[in-house]
Scaffold this active site. Structure first.
Site, PDB file in Angstrom:
ATOM      1  CB  SER B 154      -3.477  -1.519   5.562  1.00  0.00           C
ATOM      2  OG  SER B 154      -3.047  -1.201   4.274  1.00  0.00           O
ATOM      3  CG  ASP B 319      -5.357   6.178   5.306  1.00  0.00           C
ATOM      4  OD1 ASP B 319      -4.708   6.290   4.246  1.00  0.00           O
ATOM      5  OD2 ASP B 319      -5.707   5.084   5.780  1.00  0.00           O
ATOM      6  CG  HIS B 352      -2.286   3.606   5.128  1.00  0.00           C
ATOM      7  ND1 HIS B 352      -3.621   3.264   5.147  1.00  0.00           N
ATOM      8  CD2 HIS B 352      -1.605   2.451   4.915  1.00  0.00           C
ATOM      9  CE1 HIS B 352      -3.728   1.954   4.936  1.00  0.00           C
ATOM     10  NE2 HIS B 352      -2.532   1.448   4.798  1.00  0.00           N
TER      11      HIS B 352
END
Lengths: 197, 375
Positions: B154, B319, B352
């Site tokens: 991320s 995601d 995610h």
């Protein structure tokens, strides 16, 4: 590398490339061809869909990009590579013309190899009433990944229709030996080097 | 299994820098500190170091546990340890809390030397390139000229990407996981709603809540609830919660009725209990501003042309915060520049948050890549 199949077409394909050139290998598997080309100074990237093969390619240090060829080669620039290789995979694809066109968009040259359905043993099998099973068509009709069954003549007529230029053609028998005469009858595997018209 | 392959008890360390660090926003911090942890042993050549960059709510406690609190496992303990994908038998692994954080590094709750009071809202906005420069100072402090790898998921993956562009000679491999080359309008929109929740909380006091003895927990809780929705996938929520109701829940009211409501409120409360609202604002801004292509004419390939690292880029099928297509933008730019890159799109139900999960295939990919990374 643990791939059990001998790949006589790899030597041919490598012979068409020069050190310093770049290649994109479509359906690269564990990366056998790319590893062999890397030893000869040819930089390569590969596309593979199968998670197990992608993992093996990562373990082998291959520039593998997980993607589905049926979605085309969007994202790769025009003329990004010197060569784009589709080895023994065209017959498994639904979007035949699209992938051929895409190969010659992103690459200056395309190399395509496929099993020749008109190989005499295949013809004989069909004459005897059975679908052929051979070194280059090693599947039963019910478990084959192959979707398209075509011959050298069929492929060459499609190239003509699409305006693709056949720069070179090598035809191999089941043992991987070169076939000079009656290739559409005596050849089990065809390897083409294509360019843009 | 996790404990037997744990790095064991760990102790956070601290380094203070006396030379100012100039930040992208134009301000500079005269003195600043970073807290970090290390696992494994730095080899004699100092060539086996891996930097772990954290995401929005992460910190320096990446692996192992604290002797006085064995339940406080590092946030990526399933990934890092002896025999784990990031193998501390081979690598010297460094986790760091970024500037602006709320886990010990200089941040909004630190004392502003000019006023003698906490910085609060006056703490400068920090960006991903600022963090990279600060992390480089930590590398200098540790005697690490070049990282064997910089790894992150991320926002952490964005830092790994930035490293390869800003300090190309100092990183041999970058593992960019569940990231994107920049945020979309939708991403920024979610972040801004989260920020508005905090900024409009009466307990926020314009960011100077420390001096009022309050904490904007309502706003922070809402921000986290919203964020949490974007970390999960629709499939996973359907499977885990569906339309299930809590036992004994009332109906025709606004209390906690559906399980998903209970879950999100719990997550929000938990987060609001310890996280600093100013840090949350800063982290979301760092995300919004992240755009390494901007100084290169908005051409990501041109930015990455500087990179000398080899790359492993990983995305996850469900995601939707930073979808596989966003990772492909990074991969396409790398291929265009003829960089070495492997890209794996992992089938996962966890959205995610998949990058934090203990998924055997995902871990095999990371291990398989790092096994070839020379120390």
């Amino acid at each position: 590398m643990s791939h059990p199949l001998k790949r006589p077409d790899f030597d041919l394909i490598a012979g068409w490339m020069k050190p310093g050139e770049t290649v994109l290998d479509l359906g690269c598997g564990e990366g056998e061809l790319l590893a062999m080309l890397a030893e000869r100074g040819i930089r390569g990237w590969g596309i593979e869909r199968d998670p197990g093969l992608v993992l093996a390619a990562v373990e082998n240090g291959i520039n593998v990009i997980q993607s589905d060829l049926e979605a085309g080669l969007a994202g790769f620039e025009d003329d990004a590579f010197d060569h784009v290789v589709l080895s023994r995979t065209l017959q498994t694809m639904r979007h035949t013309q699209q992938i051929l066109a895409e190969m010659l968009r992103v690459g200056r040259e395309a190399v395509v190899s496929f099993p020749n359905f008109a190989y005499w043993k295949n013809r004989l099998a069909v004459l005897e009433g059975r679908m052929p099973v051979s070194e280059d068509l090693p599947y039963q009709w019910y478990d084959t990944p192959n979707l398209r069954f075509f011959t050298l003549l069929d492929f060459e007529s499609l190239c003509a229709e699409m305006g693709l230029v056949i720069r070179e053609r090598q035809v191999l028998d089941e043992k991987g030996a070169s076939v000079a005469e009656e290739p559409n009858f005596l050849g089990s595997l065809a390897v083409y080097r294509l360019g843009r018209g | 299994m996790t404990t037997s392959r744990s790095v064991g008890p760990v102790v956070p360390q601290r380094v203070a820098f006396d030379s100012p660090i100039a930040l992208a926003c134009g301000m500079s911090l005269p003195q600043w500190e970073l807290v970090y942890e290390t696992y494994g042993t730095l080899n004699a050549a100092r060539s086996n170091a891996i930097l772990i960059c954290h995401a929005l709510s992460g910190h320096h406690h990446v692996a192992g546990y604290y002797a006085d609190n064995p339940k406080n496992l590092g946030w990526w303990d399933n990934m890092i340890g002896p025999g784990k994908p990031i193998d501390t038998n081979r690598f010297f692994v460094v986790g760091v809390n970024n500037l602006g954080g709320c886990h010990g590094s200089t941040g909004p709750a630190s004392i502003n030397p000019a006023t003698g009071e906490p910085w609060g809202a006056d703490f400068p906005i920090v960006t991903v390139p600022d963090w990279v420069r600060a992390q480089a100072k930590l590398a200098d402090h540790l005697g690490i000229e070049q990282w064997a790898a910089v790894v992150g998921g991320s926002l952490g993956g964005m830092q790994a990407l930035q490293w390869t562009i800003d300090l190309p000679g100092r990183v041999r491999h970058a593992l960019v996981i569940a990231a994107a080359p920049k945020l979309t309008a939708e991403n920024i929109a979610f972040n801004d709603v989260a920020r508005q929740a905090i900024l409009t909380d009466p307990d926020f006091h314009g960011g100077h809540f420390y001096r009022h003895g309050t904490r904007p927990t309502r706003g922070l809780r809402l921000a986290r609830m919203l964020g949490h929705i974007t970390y999960l996938s629709d499939d996973q929520m359907a499977e885990k919660f569906g339309r299930k109701k809590r036992l004994g829940a009332g109906s025709y009211g606004f209390g906690v009725e559906f399980e998903i409501e209970s879950y999100l409120r719990y997550q929000g409360d938990k987060f609001a209990g310890f996280f600093d609202a100013n840090t949350y604002l800063l982290m979301t801004k760092a995300l919004d501003y992240f755009d390494p292509a901007a100084p290169y004419g908005d051409d990501l390939a041109a930015a990455l042309s500087r990179a000398q690292a080899k790359f492993l880029v990983i995305s996850f099928s469900t995601d939707w915060r930073f979808s596989p297509a966003r990772s492909r933008e990074i991969v396409n730019a790398l291929v265009k520049e003829r960089k070495d890159v492997a890209y794996v799109e992992i089938t996962s139900r966890h959205g995610h948050d998949s990058f934090l999960m203990d998924d055997p295939y995902y871990h095999a990919v990371v291990a398989g890549y790092l096994n070839r990374v020379a120390t």
